[in-house]
Design a protein around this motif. Structure first.
Motif, PDB file in Angstrom:
ATOM      1  N   PHE A 106      76.806 -16.851  33.782  1.00 52.51           N
ATOM      2  CA  PHE A 106      76.811 -16.909  32.320  1.00 52.51           C
ATOM      3  C   PHE A 106      77.631 -15.752  31.742  1.00 52.51           C
ATOM      4  N   ALA A 107      77.573 -14.579  32.380  1.00 50.50           N
ATOM      5  CA  ALA A 107      78.401 -13.458  31.942  1.00 50.50           C
ATOM      6  C   ALA A 107      79.883 -13.804  32.096  1.00 50.50           C
ATOM      7  N   ALA A 108      80.235 -14.491  33.174  1.00 51.59           N
ATOM      8  CA  ALA A 108      81.619 -14.940  33.354  1.00 51.59           C
ATOM      9  C   ALA A 108      82.007 -15.926  32.254  1.00 51.59           C
ATOM     10  N   ARG A 109      81.080 -16.780  31.883  1.00 55.98           N
ATOM     11  CA  ARG A 109      81.315 -17.736  30.786  1.00 55.98           C
ATOM     12  C   ARG A 109      81.605 -16.982  29.484  1.00 55.98           C
ATOM     13  N   GLN A 110      80.818 -15.959  29.208  1.00 55.52           N
ATOM     14  CA  GLN A 110      81.024 -15.158  28.002  1.00 55.52           C
ATOM     15  C   GLN A 110      82.384 -14.449  28.044  1.00 55.52           C
ATOM     16  N   TYR A 111      82.756 -13.959  29.226  1.00 51.80           N
ATOM     17  CA  TYR A 111      84.038 -13.260  29.345  1.00 51.80           C
ATOM     18  C   TYR A 111      85.200 -14.209  29.034  1.00 51.80           C
ATOM     19  N   ILE A 112      85.165 -15.403  29.577  1.00 47.57           N
ATOM     20  CA  ILE A 112      86.230 -16.374  29.313  1.00 47.57           C
ATOM     21  C   ILE A 112      86.243 -16.762  27.836  1.00 47.57           C
ATOM     22  N   ALA A 113      85.067 -16.983  27.272  1.00 47.25           N
ATOM     23  CA  ALA A 113      84.990 -17.351  25.855  1.00 47.25           C
ATOM     24  C   ALA A 113      85.520 -16.237  24.969  1.00 47.25           C
ATOM     25  N   GLY A 114      85.283 -14.992  25.359  1.00 50.56           N
ATOM     26  CA  GLY A 114      85.670 -13.864  24.525  1.00 50.56           C
ATOM     27  C   GLY A 114      87.112 -13.429  24.691  1.00 50.56           C
ATOM     28  N   THR A 115      87.708 -13.698  25.857  1.00 52.58           N
ATOM     29  CA  THR A 115      89.039 -13.156  26.140  1.00 52.58           C
ATOM     30  C   THR A 115      90.106 -14.214  26.407  1.00 52.58           C
ATOM     31  N   ILE A 123      77.294 -24.858  36.606  1.00 51.20           N
ATOM     32  CA  ILE A 123      78.076 -25.993  37.118  1.00 51.20           C
ATOM     33  C   ILE A 123      79.015 -26.523  36.034  1.00 51.20           C
ATOM     34  N   GLN A 124      78.529 -26.621  34.816  1.00 51.04           N
ATOM     35  CA  GLN A 124      79.370 -27.106  33.719  1.00 51.04           C
ATOM     36  C   GLN A 124      80.590 -26.195  33.510  1.00 51.04           C
ATOM     37  N   LEU A 125      80.384 -24.886  33.638  1.00 53.60           N
ATOM     38  CA  LEU A 125      81.489 -23.952  33.458  1.00 53.60           C
ATOM     39  C   LEU A 125      82.555 -24.165  34.522  1.00 53.60           C
ATOM     40  N   ALA A 126      82.136 -24.319  35.770  1.00 52.60           N
ATOM     41  CA  ALA A 126      83.107 -24.550  36.843  1.00 52.60           C
ATOM     42  C   ALA A 126      83.944 -25.792  36.557  1.00 52.60           C
ATOM     43  N   ASP A 127      83.315 -26.807  35.997  1.00 51.74           N
ATOM     44  CA  ASP A 127      84.044 -28.036  35.663  1.00 51.74           C
ATOM     45  C   ASP A 127      85.027 -27.799  34.513  1.00 51.74           C
ATOM     46  N   LEU A 161      81.994  -7.316  23.845  1.00 46.33           N
ATOM     47  CA  LEU A 161      82.429  -7.460  22.463  1.00 46.33           C
ATOM     48  C   LEU A 161      83.456  -6.390  22.084  1.00 46.33           C
ATOM     49  N   PHE A 162      83.222  -5.144  22.503  1.00 49.79           N
ATOM     50  CA  PHE A 162      84.073  -4.038  22.083  1.00 49.79           C
ATOM     51  C   PHE A 162      85.074  -3.592  23.147  1.00 49.79           C
ATOM     52  N   TYR A 163      84.706  -3.755  24.413  1.00 49.94           N
ATOM     53  CA  TYR A 163      85.512  -3.202  25.503  1.00 49.94           C
ATOM     54  C   TYR A 163      85.663  -4.244  26.624  1.00 49.94           C
ATOM     55  N   PRO A 164      86.413  -5.314  26.388  1.00 48.65           N
ATOM     56  CA  PRO A 164      86.494  -6.401  27.373  1.00 48.65           C
ATOM     57  C   PRO A 164      87.023  -5.962  28.734  1.00 48.65           C
TER      58      PRO A 164
END
Length: 561
Positions: free
Chosen positions: A358-367, A432-436, A292-295
């Motif tokens: 899921f952490a990778a999913r959050q990173y993409i969503a956030g950045t 799997i959904q994220l990879a798609d 959130l603060f330090y991507p």
């Protein structure tokens, strides 16, 4: 006791050891942070003290000791430099409190150690300006992924054996004691020379303070009308940040080797703070606030997993699967270093792979960092973890759904393993959904067979009580009456996974699993329940659970948890 660190080196104040990121000793399940003899555990021998004060300034990452008697005041500042991460420094100011005309000598208790159970060390050189201690760890973590023992080069300023002195006409004197550590000798020496010869002690200190101030300007949490909670919040974030690389530094970039829940300042003994290992605490519990603060630091955390991809591939193949399967506990090489006391978690607690995805999913969503996906192997991380889950699922022809069998859910009391952990199946499906969803960017199309798995996984659910079941054949009635679970598990579906469900089901999950969670479970459990009750506008209960999540774990006076 408080600790200082900068993501490369760290130490508990006045302790016997320094630790370096990525420097481990011990094979497989005995791997732990390698104990480097501390150069900062010496003490002043000041008689007839009139005052003593010890403080940690989290705003500047500096621990300060102030001692005073009728003749002299001593102020020692200990910090791990943000400017050059190889440096662990003691900035000492001796100030006269009496009239001039006579010298003052402050004796010091020297506790120099040049040996360690984790290293073969030797004093390579010594004079009145420096000592060079060098050597290697005693044991590699794993022969397949670590061919050589790890090197250590430590330059440090020798202490004045005759004590700290003020000349007869001096009112004050400033000393700087420099320790520079690295796995490469040239880098350790370069930073040592810089601090020792190229800048004044006050400049070294002020530069470090300025860089820490910039960290807090970049992002922090502010709380109104609760000074004590604000202190807890500041210290909690400081202790995480002190185990991560600086946002800005003059040191060359180094591979980051993971964020352990016990911090970089601990983990030198088996059983102590998980040996400095990284596991799901990294991505699930500490990573979100950093993102959130330090991507850029969140990306450093993910870079650790990407760097150890060969071991992740090996871990999957070892059990007959494909893709990248991450170990429950990871250190230097990425092989599983869970101690032999806990074979069940090593074998079956594989939701860690979904937690990382899921952490990778959050990173993409956030950045929205497409470059990370395409050029820094972020897309590979997402694709290969999805590949693992696709290979792990099996089709149940009777149920006409896919299943993931023989796993240990977050609730580690469910040993040795269960089938269809609802949390594990959820993170697998999301992986799997994220990879798609990113395949249009990564140009890595996801096979339809994978999508069929993601969309048709079995999720245990009780239609009568309208709750998610922790795993297949879980009986909530029996558990409420006769047993407990260890920690937050099913409730994680609502947050952080944001799994689709009605408010009724969300409330039922929270209330059902609250009653059966054991009192001595991990603190994170109650923060997840607090968030759930905030969603449902149960504010009074949410506050009670929030307080429960931290109050008994924070240890004064430095708020170490």
């Amino acid at each position: 006791m408080a600790y200082v660190g900068n993501g490369h080196v760290a130490t508990v104040i006045f302790s016997d050891f320094i630790y370096m990121n990525g420097l481990y000793n011990g094979a497989n399940g005995t791997s732990h942070r390698a104990r480097i003899p501390s150069t900062h555990n010496w003490q002043f021998k000041l008689e007839s003290l009139s005052s003593s004060l010890y403080s940690l300034d989290v705003a500047s990452g500096v621990f300060t000791e102030k001692l005073e008697n009728t003749q002299v005041r001593i102020e020692r500042r200990i910090f791990a430099s943000q400017e050059y991460t190889e440096l662990l420094l003691a900035h000492v100011v001796i100030t006269r409190l009496t009239s001039k005309g006579h010298p003052i000598i402050v004796p010091v208790e020297v506790n120099e150690q040049t040996t360690s159970i984790d290293f073969d060390l030797q004093v390579a050189s010594r004079d009145d300006k420096h000592v060079l201690l060098s050597g290697t760890t005693r044991e590699v973590e794993n022969n397949l992924f670590q061919s050589n023992r790890l090197s250590l080069f430590m330059y440090y300023t020798p202490l004045p054996t005759n004590g700290f002195q003020l000349g007869a006409q001096e009112t004050s004197r400033t000393y700087l004691f420099v320790t520079s550590l690295d796995t490469e000798q040239a880098r350790a020496k370069r930073s040592f020379d810089y601090a020792s010869n190229e800048r004044e002690p006050d400049e070294i200190w002020s530069s470090h303070v300025s860089l820490w101030n910039q960290v807090w300007l970049n992002g922090r949490i502010e709380i109104r009308d609760d000074v004590e909670l604000q202190r807890h919040m500041n210290s909690a974030l400081y202790y995480i940040l002190s185990s991560l690389p600086p946002l800005s530094t003059r040191s060359e970039h180094k591979q980051f080797y993971g964020l352990s829940p016990g911090s970089l300042s601990r983990g030198g003994r088996l059983g102590e703070d998980y040996g400095g290992h990284s596991f799901w605490d990294t991505e699930t519990w500490m990573y979100p606030s950093i993102l959130l603060f330090y991507p850029t630091l969140a990306k450093e955390i993910l870079s650790y997993r990407i760097a150890l991809r060969d071991a992740a591939m090996y871990n999957a193949e070892l059990f007959g699967y494909v893709g990248w399967r991450y170990p429950w506990e990871s250190a230097r090489t990425g092989i599983d270093v869970t101690p032999d006391c806990c074979p069940e978690v090593r074998l079956y607690q594989m939701h860690i792979t979904g937690d990382i995805a899921f952490a990778a999913r959050q990173y993409i969503a956030g950045t929205r960092d497409q470059s990370w996906l395409k050029n820094e192997m972020g897309g590979d991380l997402i694709y290969e973890t999805a590949r693992f889950w696709a290979s792990r699922a099996v089709y149940n022809s009777d149920r006409k759904q896919y299943e993931i069998l023989t796993v240990l859910p977050p609730d580690e009391d469910a040993q040795p393993f269960k089938n269809n952990s609802v949390f594990t199946n959820a993170v697998a499906s999301l992986s799997i959904q994220l990879a798609d969803r990113i395949s249009c960017i990564t140009e890595k199309p996801v096979p339809q067979a994978w999508l069929d798995i993601a969309n048709n996984l079995y999720f245990p659910f009780d239609n009568v009580t309208q709750i998610h079941l922790e795993y297949e054949n879980f009986n909530p009635i029996v558990f409420v009456e006769n047993a407990t679970i260890k920690q937050a598990d099913v409730v994680l579906l609502g947050f952080p996974l944001m799994w689709p469900m009605s408010k009724e089901v969300r409330r039922n999950d929270l209330l059902t699993y609250e009653r059966m969670t054991r009192d001595d479970g991990p603190a994170m459990t109650w923060s997840m329940h607090a968030i759930g009750h905030l969603e449902l506008k149960d504010f009074e209960l949410a506050e009670e659970l929030f307080r429960r999540s931290y109050e008994t774990y924070v240890r004064p006076p430095f708020n170490v948890s």
